[in-house]
Design an enzyme around this catalytic site. Structure first.
Site, PDB file in Angstrom:
ATOM      1  N   ARG A  64       0.942   6.224  -1.010  1.00 13.95           N
ATOM      2  CA  ARG A  64       0.107   6.141  -2.216  1.00 13.95           C
ATOM      3  C   ARG A  64      -1.379   6.231  -1.898  1.00 13.95           C
ATOM      4  O   ARG A  64      -2.184   6.567  -2.771  1.00 13.95           O
ATOM      5  CB  ARG A  64       0.459   4.887  -3.025  1.00 13.95           C
ATOM      6  CG  ARG A  64       1.806   5.025  -3.731  1.00 13.95           C
ATOM      7  CD  ARG A  64       2.173   3.770  -4.485  1.00 13.95           C
ATOM      8  NE  ARG A  64       2.383   2.637  -3.625  1.00 13.95           N
ATOM      9  CZ  ARG A  64       3.513   2.379  -2.969  1.00 13.95           C
ATOM     10  NH1 ARG A  64       4.551   3.179  -3.125  1.00 13.95           N
ATOM     11  NH2 ARG A  64       3.611   1.333  -2.172  1.00 13.95           N
ATOM     12  N   GLU A 101       6.510  -9.405   8.486  1.00 14.30           N
ATOM     13  CA  GLU A 101       7.039 -10.768   8.493  1.00 14.30           C
ATOM     14  C   GLU A 101       8.154 -10.879   9.548  1.00 14.30           C
ATOM     15  O   GLU A 101       8.205 -11.819  10.320  1.00 14.30           O
ATOM     16  CB  GLU A 101       7.565 -11.110   7.106  1.00 14.30           C
ATOM     17  CG  GLU A 101       7.621 -12.592   6.874  1.00 14.30           C
ATOM     18  CD  GLU A 101       8.001 -12.907   5.443  1.00 14.30           C
ATOM     19  OE1 GLU A 101       8.075 -11.975   4.621  1.00 14.30           O
ATOM     20  OE2 GLU A 101       8.239 -14.091   5.166  1.00 14.30           O
TER      21      GLU A 101
HETATM   22  P1  AMP Z   1       0.316  -4.657   3.860  1.00 10.98           P
HETATM   23  O1  AMP Z   1       0.348  -3.953   5.190  1.00 10.98           O
HETATM   24  O2  AMP Z   1       1.146  -5.891   3.836  1.00 10.98           O
HETATM   25  O3  AMP Z   1      -1.120  -4.906   3.397  1.00 10.98           O
HETATM   26  O4  AMP Z   1       1.014  -3.708   2.808  1.00 10.98           O
HETATM   27  C1  AMP Z   1       0.294  -2.685   2.192  1.00 10.98           C
HETATM   28  C2  AMP Z   1       1.153  -1.490   1.910  1.00 10.98           C
HETATM   29  O5  AMP Z   1       2.404  -1.854   1.322  1.00 10.98           O
HETATM   30  C3  AMP Z   1       0.441  -0.586   0.937  1.00 10.98           C
HETATM   31  O6  AMP Z   1       0.566   0.747   1.407  1.00 10.98           O
HETATM   32  C4  AMP Z   1       1.151  -0.791  -0.384  1.00 10.98           C
HETATM   33  O7  AMP Z   1       1.377   0.431  -1.035  1.00 10.98           O
HETATM   34  C5  AMP Z   1       2.468  -1.475  -0.038  1.00 10.98           C
HETATM   35  N1  AMP Z   1       2.714  -2.707  -0.802  1.00 10.98           N
HETATM   36  C6  AMP Z   1       2.836  -3.956  -0.275  1.00 10.98           C
HETATM   37  N2  AMP Z   1       3.093  -4.869  -1.221  1.00 10.98           N
HETATM   38  C7  AMP Z   1       3.110  -4.201  -2.406  1.00 10.98           C
HETATM   39  C8  AMP Z   1       3.294  -4.614  -3.774  1.00 10.98           C
HETATM   40  N3  AMP Z   1       3.522  -5.895  -4.122  1.00 10.98           N
HETATM   41  N4  AMP Z   1       3.227  -3.660  -4.742  1.00 10.98           N
HETATM   42  C9  AMP Z   1       2.985  -2.374  -4.399  1.00 10.98           C
HETATM   43  N5  AMP Z   1       2.807  -1.925  -3.128  1.00 10.98           N
HETATM   44  C10 AMP Z   1       2.871  -2.832  -2.123  1.00 10.98           C
END
Ligand code: AMP
Length: 180
Positions: A64, A101
């Site tokens: 995205r 996690e």
């Molecule tokens: P992180 O590495 O945990 O910051 O996860 C970020 C990535 O996971 C991004 O590319 C988001 O598109 C996706 N992502 C994680 N959690 C969500 C959520 N609750 N809703 C939509 N996309 C998420």
């Protein structure tokens, strides 16, 4: 585009409980993408905090991040570099692993995509735990580029991803959950 109110962005994000797994509240941007006025305004707001600073490269995170990174690259007259999941890029890559996690995940960037000294803006749709964006900053730093900032549409503030990012790199967000 400045006529768009922040409430209009929030109204265009669909909350999907238990996707892709139980307990996750997925913030779905696809209704926003259906409205060109909002999509355009979101891209403008994500680029706005740069305030005209020059940027050589947008590093956009699969998948995205590509949606927002590509129009931002055109708008800022910057190159576009995709950061992809492992095994998708055809050329030699730099791989950055990051902790989930449970277990690890990784992104890859073409080795020759970011040149030393280039000013790079990292773009994704959302920051959750910050692991993906931390790996992206490390990929730029290994290539000896300079991260001028990170721009995302949505911050999940409860997960404190912002705190995982290196000091001194600005994180710009348009929407934040939980809503204040
Ligand atoms: P992180 O590495 O945990 O910051 O996860 C970020 C990535 O996971 C991004 O590319 C988001 O598109 C996706 N992502 C994680 N959690 C969500 C959520 N609750 N809703 C939509 N996309 C998420």
């Amino acid at each position: 585009m400045s006529s768009v109110k922040v409430e209009e962005f929030y109204a265009a994000i669909r909350d999907v409980p238990d996707f892709p797994s139980p307990g996750i509240l997925f913030r779905d941007i696809t209704p926003l993408l259906l409205q060109p006025r909002l999509f355009h305004a979101a891209v403008d707001r994500m680029a706005g905090p740069l305030g005209g600073q020059p940027v050589d490269t947008i590093l956009a995170i699969e998948s995205r991040g590509f949606i927002f990174g590509a129009p931002m690259a055109l708008h800022l007259e910057a190159g576009l570099v995709p950061a992809r999941k492992v095994g998708k890029l055809p050329w030699k890559t730099r791989r950055m692993e990051y902790a989930l996690e449970y277990g690890t995940d990784a992104i890859e960037v073409h080795l020759d995509a970011i040149k030393p000294g280039e000013r790079v803006l990292i773009v994704d749709d959302l920051i959750a735990t910050g692991g993906t964006l931390l790996a992206a900053t490390q990929a730029v730093e290994e290539a000896k580029g300079e991260v001028v900032g990170i721009s995302v549409l949505i911050e999940l503030a409860d997960l404190s991803g912002r705190k995982r990012l290196p000091d001194g790199i600005p994180l710009w967000t348009v929407l934040s959950y939980p809503r204040e």
